[in-house]
Design a protein around this motif. Structure first.
Motif, short mmCIF file in Angstrom:
data_model
loop_
_atom_site.label_atom_id
_atom_site.label_comp_id
_atom_site.label_asym_id
_atom_site.label_seq_id
_atom_site.Cartn_x
_atom_site.Cartn_y
_atom_site.Cartn_z
N ASN A 266 12.47 12.43 71.54
CA ASN A 266 11.59 11.35 71.07
C ASN A 266 11.17 11.55 69.62
O ASN A 266 11.14 10.62 68.82
CB ASN A 266 10.34 11.26 71.93
CG ASN A 266 10.69 10.79 73.33
OD1 ASN A 266 11.71 10.10 73.50
ND2 ASN A 266 9.90 11.19 74.31
N LEU A 267 10.86 12.80 69.30
CA LEU A 267 10.43 13.09 67.94
C LEU A 267 11.56 12.86 66.94
O LEU A 267 11.36 12.31 65.86
CB LEU A 267 9.93 14.52 67.83
CG LEU A 267 8.45 14.71 68.16
CD1 LEU A 267 8.07 16.17 68.05
CD2 LEU A 267 7.58 13.85 67.23
N GLU A 271 11.61 10.57 63.78
CA GLU A 271 11.90 11.24 62.50
C GLU A 271 12.99 10.50 61.75
O GLU A 271 12.87 10.21 60.57
CB GLU A 271 12.43 12.66 62.74
CG GLU A 271 11.50 13.84 62.67
CD GLU A 271 10.54 13.89 61.51
OE1 GLU A 271 9.34 13.82 61.83
OE2 GLU A 271 10.93 14.03 60.34
N LEU A 272 14.06 10.22 62.49
CA LEU A 272 15.24 9.64 61.85
C LEU A 272 15.05 8.18 61.50
O LEU A 272 15.39 7.73 60.42
CB LEU A 272 16.47 9.78 62.74
CG LEU A 272 17.16 11.14 62.77
CD1 LEU A 272 18.34 11.10 63.74
CD2 LEU A 272 17.65 11.53 61.38
N LYS A 287 5.70 4.27 59.96
CA LYS A 287 6.24 5.43 59.25
C LYS A 287 7.72 5.22 58.99
O LYS A 287 8.47 4.82 59.88
CB LYS A 287 6.03 6.69 60.11
CG LYS A 287 6.46 7.94 59.38
CD LYS A 287 6.33 9.19 60.26
CE LYS A 287 7.00 10.36 59.57
NZ LYS A 287 8.03 10.98 60.36
N LYS A 288 8.09 5.47 57.76
CA LYS A 288 9.51 5.35 57.41
C LYS A 288 10.27 6.55 57.94
O LYS A 288 9.79 7.68 57.84
CB LYS A 288 9.67 5.33 55.88
CG LYS A 288 9.70 3.96 55.29
CD LYS A 288 10.20 4.02 53.87
CE LYS A 288 10.16 2.64 53.25
NZ LYS A 288 10.44 2.68 51.83
N PRO A 326 13.40 0.72 63.89
CA PRO A 326 12.45 1.80 64.07
C PRO A 326 11.93 1.84 65.51
O PRO A 326 11.96 0.82 66.21
CB PRO A 326 11.31 1.47 63.11
CG PRO A 326 11.80 0.36 62.26
CD PRO A 326 12.91 -0.31 62.97
N VAL A 327 11.44 3.00 65.92
CA VAL A 327 10.88 3.13 67.26
C VAL A 327 9.75 2.12 67.42
O VAL A 327 8.86 2.04 66.56
CB VAL A 327 10.35 4.57 67.47
CG1 VAL A 327 9.69 4.70 68.84
CG2 VAL A 327 11.49 5.57 67.32
N GLY A 328 9.81 1.32 68.45
CA GLY A 328 8.78 0.33 68.71
C GLY A 328 8.95 -0.94 67.91
O GLY A 328 8.18 -1.88 68.04
#
Ligand SMILES: Nc1ncnc2c1ncn2[C@@H]1O[C@H](COP(=O)(O)OP(=O)(O)OP(=O)(O)O)[C@@H](O)[C@H]1O
Ligand SMILES: [Mg+2]
Length: 530
Positions: A266-267, A271-272, A287-288, A326-328
């Protein structure tokens, strides 16, 4: 510029000089583009001149200057002239010189100056004037007589041949200059290709595998392809990734590294690819991701073999489509990123076991760099050692230390499982531990290195009895140990031992060292490898 030194040794030119001196009693001067005579050294007192005027003038400083001045003047004329060759008056008024230009591709490189002759027999008045100028230069007695009586008079065919020969000298110089230049260019090109490089950016190494890596890096300089770098721990994979980026057209963009094994799935995802606010607990703002941070630059995916299969799918999508979510998030974002990846794992094997996606494997493995472990390029050890030692001593602002011979041997024999990083750390440690001692002794080495027997050393070789037996014993032990070490790779071992493969096979038979016997039984007596 012409390499005048080399020209002096060229046979055809020497031959021509010889003919001109002996048949026509004239001297040939090679004059460079600035008017300096290149094939005459005033300090060379041994040199004899067939030409009587040269013999009279050149030993006298003022006379010499006069003649050299006339040569330089003739050269200026040649520079300005559209004629390839012409006659000029000599400094004494009675004699003449013949000048042939040297030019290559329209560039004036100097001239050949042939001195001296007369075209018609000089009048009594002219001779008188010449005598007076000789005497005013301090040349007296027989020398004056000899000089003036010995003047060659050239007319008709003789003159024609003479001119042709002088022109031929100039032509030969042009030919050889062109040849030499071509040869030099060829040599430079070849040595660029074959030449040993000791470093590439901050990478050090002169071994063949490193040379191959350098030339591969050169080839891919302008490429945009993904690169997969494979090699054991501490072999320099990250250094190579940096070299790829900093030599690429993206060098002004960011170089972003992500260690894929340092995050859980998940991290790593966030991150990516980044995340949008509120997509998970703790995501308090947008967050980019690193992909976006590496926009127009390079993203280095280190330890890519540790990425989970579901992350691999996401990565593949970005690589193929150039967009990410992006996540979400819901919106796709475009990114322009070049990807480099590194691993110490056998990715191909992982593909076969279903642990790594085949499509991703081929997508990232467009260009493949395999970094060999240090034990397979031991010839790099000395320069690496030197490099780390110099760097370490400089950093600590202490006088440069040296290694004791025994310490060097131990370092060389050790197998360096941790590769360059391990070597780097060991040198660092040694610099500190040796304190004020300018020499690093073998005792200071880490125990694992100090006490390592070294597979190249054979102990227990007999020291009495017949030399032949002892040598055979040694040979047998070296081959047996070598076979084990190379996993029965006879070609490699033969190379290492400096014998032919056929020779090695014969010895293997002679000593009964074939594979079944060795792997089945215990080592049979004789020397024991440490
Ligand atoms: N050819 C080299 N010349 C000089 N230093 C080198 C060379 N190769 C590696 N090093 C140094 O050795 C250390 C390890 O190199 P690097 O981190 O690039 O290796 P790596 O293969 O990425 O290691 P790991 O698999 O552990 O991540 C670094 O400090 C690096 O500067
Ligand atoms: Mg690394």
């Amino acid at each position: 510029m012409i390499n005048w030194e080399e020209l002096k040794h060229i046979h055809v030119i020497r031959k021509l000089e010889h003919v001109l001196a002996n048949w026509f009693r004239t001297e040939i001067f090679f004059v460079d583009e600035r008017g300096k005579v290149q094939n005459y050294d005033p300090l060379d007192r041994q040199r004899e001149f067939k030409n009587p005027v040269c013999a009279a003038l050149l030993p006298h400083e003022r006379a010499r200057e006069l003649l050299m001045g006339a040569v330089a003047e003739a050269n200026e004329k040649a520079l300005a002239s559209s004629q390839p060759s012409f006659v000029v008056d000599g400094p004494l008024g009675v004699e003449k010189g013949y000048v042939a230009r040297i030019a290559v591709d329209g560039e004036f490189l100097g001239c050949v100056y042939a001195y001296c002759f007369q075209e018609t027999v000089a009048s009594g008045d002219a001779i008188q004037r010449a005598r007076a100028s000789l005497e005013s230069l301090g040349i007296v007695g027989d020398r004056v007589q000899d000089a003036l009586r010995g003047l060659t008079t050239l007319s008709g065919n003789d003159k024609k041949y003479f001119f042709e020969l002088v022109e031929l000298v100039a032509q030969e110089i042009v030919t050889f200059h062109t040849e030499i230049t071509k040869r030099e260019e060829r040599i430079t090109a070849l040595s660029d290709q074959l030449g040993t490089r000791y470093s590439y950016d901050s990478m050090i190494g002169k071994s063949k595998p490193m040379q191959e890596i350098y030339s591969l890096l050169d080839k891919i300089k302008s490429s945009e392809s993904t690169v997969l770098i494979q090699g054991e721990n501490g072999t320099g994979k990250e250094l190579i990734a940096k070299a790829v980026h900093f030599n690429s057209p993206r060098k002004d963009g960011a170089f972003v590294t992500v260690n894929c094994s340092a995050f859980n799935e998940n991290l790593l995802d966030s991150e990516l690819f980044g995340h949008v606010r509120g997509s998970f607990t703790g995501a308090v703002k947008d967050k980019k991701g690193l992909f976006e941070q590496a926009h127009r630059g390079t993203l280095f995916l280190d330890e890519i073999g540790d990425m989970t299969l579901s992350m691999q799918v996401k990565l593949l999508r970005v690589l193929q489509e150039g967009t990410l979510i992006p996540v979400g998030g819901v919106e796709q974002r475009k990114v322009d990123v070049r990807v480099l990846a590194a691993t110490n794992k056998d990715l191909k094997g992982m593909v076969e076991e279903g642990l790594f996606r085949e499509d991703l494997y081929y997508r990232i493995n467009v260009i493949n760099v395999v970094v060999p472990p240090l034990r397979d390029r031991k010839e790099d050890i000395p320069i690496l050692l030197d490099h780390f030692l110099v760097r370490g001593c400089k950093e600590k602002a202490i006088p440069l230390k040296t290694f004791a011979k025994r310490a060097l041997e131990k370092i060389y024999d050790y197998t360096w499982p941790g590769n360059i990083r391990e070597l780097e750390n060991e040198v660092e440690r040694l610099i500190v531990l040796s304190g004020d001692d300018p020499r690093v002794s073998a005792d200071a080495l880490s125990p694992r290195i100090r006490d390592h027997g070294g597979n190249a050393k054979v102990q227990g070789v007999r020291v009495s009895g017949k030399l032949k037996d002892a040598l055979e014993e040694l040979e047998k032990t070296m081959i047996r140990e070598g076979l084990r070490r190379t996993k029965w790779n006879k070609s490699r071992l033969a190379k290492e031992l400096g014998i032919s493969r056929a020779g090695l096979i014969m010895k293997v038979e002679k000593y009964g060292l074939d594979k079944r016997k060795i792997t089945g039984g215990r080592p049979d007596g004789g020397g024991q490898a440490a």
